[in-house]
Design a protein around this motif. Sequence first.
Motif, PDB file in Angstrom:
ATOM      1  N   LEU A  46      -9.341  -0.303 -11.231  1.00 56.34           N
ATOM      2  CA  LEU A  46      -7.890  -0.754 -10.994  1.00 56.34           C
ATOM      3  C   LEU A  46      -6.996   0.085 -12.343  1.00 56.34           C
ATOM      4  CD1 LEU A  46      -8.616  -4.881 -13.246  1.00 56.34           C
ATOM      5  CD2 LEU A  46      -7.810  -3.973 -10.838  1.00 56.34           C
ATOM      6  N   ARG A  47      -7.402   0.826 -12.648  1.00 54.97           N
ATOM      7  CA  ARG A  47      -6.088   1.803 -13.292  1.00 54.97           C
ATOM      8  C   ARG A  47      -6.021   2.270 -12.383  1.00 54.97           C
ATOM      9  NH1 ARG A  47      -8.327   6.640 -17.466  1.00 54.97           N
ATOM     10  NH2 ARG A  47      -9.014   6.963 -15.636  1.00 54.97           N
ATOM     11  N   SER A  48      -7.102   2.863 -11.238  1.00 55.24           N
ATOM     12  CA  SER A  48      -6.509   3.712 -10.426  1.00 55.24           C
ATOM     13  C   SER A  48      -6.014   3.169  -8.813  1.00 55.24           C
ATOM     14  CB  SER A  48      -7.520   4.312  -9.235  1.00 55.24           C
ATOM     15  OG  SER A  48      -7.228   5.240  -7.971  1.00 55.24           O
ATOM     16  N   LEU A  49      -5.825   1.965  -9.200  1.00 54.13           N
ATOM     17  CA  LEU A  49      -4.905   0.748  -8.147  1.00 54.13           C
ATOM     18  C   LEU A  49      -3.787   0.893  -8.094  1.00 54.13           C
ATOM     19  CD1 LEU A  49      -7.733  -1.716  -7.230  1.00 54.13           C
ATOM     20  CD2 LEU A  49      -6.590  -0.348  -5.522  1.00 54.13           C
ATOM     21  N   ARG A  50      -3.599   0.627  -9.649  1.00 53.65           N
ATOM     22  CA  ARG A  50      -2.630   0.788 -10.042  1.00 53.65           C
ATOM     23  C   ARG A  50      -1.265   1.661 -10.384  1.00 53.65           C
ATOM     24  NH1 ARG A  50      -5.474  -2.947 -14.462  1.00 53.65           N
ATOM     25  NH2 ARG A  50      -5.173  -0.953 -15.723  1.00 53.65           N
ATOM     26  N   ALA A  51      -2.125   2.789 -10.590  1.00 53.86           N
ATOM     27  CA  ALA A  51      -1.328   3.882 -10.347  1.00 53.86           C
ATOM     28  C   ALA A  51      -0.634   3.956  -9.254  1.00 53.86           C
ATOM     29  CB  ALA A  51      -2.734   5.311 -10.987  1.00 53.86           C
ATOM     30  N   GLY A  52      -1.975   3.291  -7.716  1.00 55.77           N
ATOM     31  CA  GLY A  52      -1.176   3.664  -7.030  1.00 55.77           C
ATOM     32  C   GLY A  52      -0.443   2.839  -6.513  1.00 55.77           C
ATOM     33  N   TYR A  53      -0.557   1.255  -6.883  1.00 55.63           N
ATOM     34  CA  TYR A  53       0.933   0.587  -6.690  1.00 55.63           C
ATOM     35  C   TYR A  53       2.666   0.744  -7.367  1.00 55.63           C
ATOM     36  CZ  TYR A  53       3.009  -4.459  -6.536  1.00 55.63           C
ATOM     37  OH  TYR A  53       4.047  -5.162  -6.306  1.00 55.63           O
ATOM     38  N   ARG A  54       1.877   1.454  -8.439  1.00 51.54           N
ATOM     39  CA  ARG A  54       3.339   2.009  -8.768  1.00 51.54           C
ATOM     40  C   ARG A  54       4.154   3.129  -8.516  1.00 51.54           C
ATOM     41  NH1 ARG A  54       0.311   1.459 -13.762  1.00 51.54           N
ATOM     42  NH2 ARG A  54       1.115   0.123 -15.489  1.00 51.54           N
ATOM     43  N   VAL A  55       3.065   3.649  -7.435  1.00 50.82           N
ATOM     44  CA  VAL A  55       3.745   4.836  -6.027  1.00 50.82           C
ATOM     45  C   VAL A  55       5.065   3.941  -4.962  1.00 50.82           C
ATOM     46  CG1 VAL A  55       3.265   6.472  -4.339  1.00 50.82           C
ATOM     47  CG2 VAL A  55       2.058   6.605  -6.598  1.00 50.82           C
ATOM     48  N   LYS A  56       4.325   2.631  -5.047  1.00 45.07           N
ATOM     49  CA  LYS A  56       4.504   2.043  -3.562  1.00 45.07           C
ATOM     50  C   LYS A  56       6.119   1.716  -4.459  1.00 45.07           C
ATOM     51  CE  LYS A  56       2.061   2.205   0.053  1.00 45.07           C
ATOM     52  NZ  LYS A  56       1.994   2.837   1.094  1.00 45.07           N
ATOM     53  N   LEU A  57       5.823   1.320  -5.863  1.00 50.72           N
ATOM     54  CA  LEU A  57       6.888   0.485  -6.251  1.00 50.72           C
ATOM     55  C   LEU A  57       8.277   1.383  -6.453  1.00 50.72           C
ATOM     56  CD1 LEU A  57       5.775  -0.856  -9.354  1.00 50.72           C
ATOM     57  CD2 LEU A  57       7.364  -2.214  -7.486  1.00 50.72           C
ATOM     58  N   ALA A  58       8.023   2.956  -6.114  1.00 52.95           N
ATOM     59  CA  ALA A  58       8.972   3.920  -6.513  1.00 52.95           C
ATOM     60  C   ALA A  58       9.943   3.475  -4.885  1.00 52.95           C
ATOM     61  CB  ALA A  58       9.027   5.033  -6.790  1.00 52.95           C
ATOM     62  N   GLN A  59       8.535   3.812  -3.563  1.00 54.65           N
ATOM     63  CA  GLN A  59       8.733   3.796  -2.179  1.00 54.65           C
ATOM     64  C   GLN A  59       9.524   2.997  -1.756  1.00 54.65           C
ATOM     65  OE1 GLN A  59       5.114   5.029  -1.954  1.00 54.65           O
ATOM     66  NE2 GLN A  59       6.020   6.947  -0.100  1.00 54.65           N
ATOM     67  N   HIS A  60       9.066   1.078  -1.991  1.00 52.27           N
ATOM     68  CA  HIS A  60       9.141   0.405  -1.513  1.00 52.27           C
ATOM     69  C   HIS A  60      10.031  -0.940  -2.629  1.00 52.27           C
ATOM     70  CE1 HIS A  60       8.535   2.461   2.196  1.00 52.27           C
ATOM     71  NE2 HIS A  60       6.731   2.628   1.157  1.00 52.27           N
ATOM     72  N   PRO A  61      10.769  -0.738  -3.506  1.00 56.48           N
ATOM     73  CA  PRO A  61      10.794  -1.442  -4.655  1.00 56.48           C
ATOM     74  C   PRO A  61      11.654  -2.568  -4.402  1.00 56.48           C
ATOM     75  CG  PRO A  61      12.573   0.096  -4.335  1.00 56.48           C
ATOM     76  CD  PRO A  61      12.091   0.514  -3.691  1.00 56.48           C
ATOM     77  N   GLN A  62      11.482  -3.200  -3.089  1.00 52.20           N
ATOM     78  CA  GLN A  62      12.019  -4.558  -2.446  1.00 52.20           C
ATOM     79  C   GLN A  62      11.151  -4.988  -2.283  1.00 52.20           C
ATOM     80  OE1 GLN A  62      14.694  -5.705  -3.359  1.00 52.20           O
ATOM     81  NE2 GLN A  62      15.285  -3.887  -5.144  1.00 52.20           N
ATOM     82  N   ALA A  63       9.833  -4.498  -1.151  1.00 47.64           N
ATOM     83  CA  ALA A  63       9.312  -4.510  -0.347  1.00 47.64           C
ATOM     84  C   ALA A  63       8.066  -5.108  -0.933  1.00 47.64           C
ATOM     85  CB  ALA A  63       8.785  -3.897   0.696  1.00 47.64           C
ATOM     86  N   LEU A  64       7.502  -5.040  -2.271  1.00 48.27           N
ATOM     87  CA  LEU A  64       6.731  -5.492  -2.944  1.00 48.27           C
ATOM     88  C   LEU A  64       6.468  -6.637  -3.981  1.00 48.27           C
ATOM     89  CD1 LEU A  64       5.330  -1.890  -4.030  1.00 48.27           C
ATOM     90  CD2 LEU A  64       4.873  -3.005  -2.178  1.00 48.27           C
ATOM     91  N   PRO A  65       5.279  -7.409  -3.964  1.00 53.63           N
ATOM     92  CA  PRO A  65       5.226  -8.850  -4.503  1.00 53.63           C
ATOM     93  C   PRO A  65       5.151  -8.932  -5.576  1.00 53.63           C
ATOM     94  CG  PRO A  65       2.690  -8.079  -3.590  1.00 53.63           C
ATOM     95  CD  PRO A  65       3.966  -7.504  -3.303  1.00 53.63           C
ATOM     96  N   LEU A  66       5.224  -7.688  -6.691  1.00 53.90           N
ATOM     97  CA  LEU A  66       5.054  -7.967  -8.414  1.00 53.90           C
ATOM     98  C   LEU A  66       5.163  -7.178  -8.836  1.00 53.90           C
ATOM     99  CD1 LEU A  66       3.307  -9.202  -9.551  1.00 53.90           C
ATOM    100  CD2 LEU A  66       1.799  -7.725 -10.426  1.00 53.90           C
ATOM    101  N   GLY A  67       6.461  -6.690  -9.943  1.00 51.81           N
ATOM    102  CA  GLY A  67       7.087  -5.461 -10.521  1.00 51.81           C
ATOM    103  C   GLY A  67       6.062  -5.327 -11.717  1.00 51.81           C
ATOM    104  N   ALA A  68       6.765  -4.148 -12.047  1.00 50.69           N
ATOM    105  CA  ALA A  68       5.818  -3.062 -12.709  1.00 50.69           C
ATOM    106  C   ALA A  68       5.555  -3.539 -14.595  1.00 50.69           C
ATOM    107  CB  ALA A  68       6.640  -1.745 -12.907  1.00 50.69           C
ATOM    108  N   ASP A  69       6.572  -4.683 -14.683  1.00 53.02           N
ATOM    109  CA  ASP A  69       6.207  -5.187 -16.147  1.00 53.02           C
ATOM    110  C   ASP A  69       4.967  -6.263 -15.459  1.00 53.02           C
ATOM    111  OD1 ASP A  69       8.647  -3.984 -16.596  1.00 53.02           O
ATOM    112  OD2 ASP A  69      10.027  -5.953 -16.821  1.00 53.02           O
TER     113      ASP A  69
END
Length: 315
Positions: A184-207
């Motif tokens: 899960l630590r790896s999955l969350r890190a990958g998701y944060r990279v996605k947030l930087a690329q596609h902030p409007q397209a993802l279902p969950l915010g970093a917080d």
Amino acid sequence: MAGFRPAFGLGGAHRQTLAAALLPAPRPPLARERFELPDGDFVDLDWHRDARGPAVLVLHGLEGDSRSAYARRLLAALARCGRRAGVLHARGRSGEPNRLARSYTAGDTDDLACVLARLQQRDGRAPDVVGYSLGANRLLKHLGEAAGRAGIRRAVAVSPPFDLGRAADRLDRGLSRLYQWHLLRSLRAGYRVKLAQHPQALPLGADDLDALKTFRSFDDRVTAPLHGYAGVEDYYGRCSCRPFLKDIAVPTLIVHALDDPFLYADAIPTPAELAPAVRLELAAHGGHVGFLQGLSWPAQDWLARRIAAFLDASD
């Protein structure tokens, strides 16, 4: 399972699992090939650069890649047997972020089918395919979906999570939570990279990301909505490979351990659920993608030898 005996001192599920991941493994030279996909994204395939012979595709597990120890051991073992093997990365797992907002799931089979078709057209023969863990689930699901049109000559699935819901439950119990925490630590890190690329397209915010402490919560809040599923139960129900096993037409070997710390034993399919083309070999001990018979390579490599022997068998 005939022929497998755990190495002395490696009889436990966690010892097998951790030793297989942490013991030294060969580092075969790799050459990358990129496949462009119909939706504008891509996947990368890392071939053993110096090997020759019929092609074997290797599908890695959750958050794995061509650097994973099990993949490196298999590429080296198959090269010695006259096979050219390559690790097919899921989207975003080759060291370069994929282009789209979506990532990869346990049920992705379209990308695999696309690469298989291109390799068969280019090579004039269907490749063999070996899948580990989540990659094994994808492989078995594809085999069942496609039946006789799978584009695969022979297949091997190692430690598949036959029932994704039961796997998520098992990984939230006892010492198995250590694997859940790591992945899960790896999955969350990958998701944060996605947030930087596609902030409007993802279902969950970093917080809200750090509050996801289990696979079930992550898959419910991230994986399912990002990939078009109604929720975690819809995702697990539609992507678990167990219901597809009865429809497999390609010669297929499944290697699994009863003490796999990633899955409850009650999720292992019964013989009645398996198509005639499927051979299920169960070991009492072996852990998750373990099956080590020694503490040094290649003595430890019972699993790679078993895979090579099955792929070399005549149809």
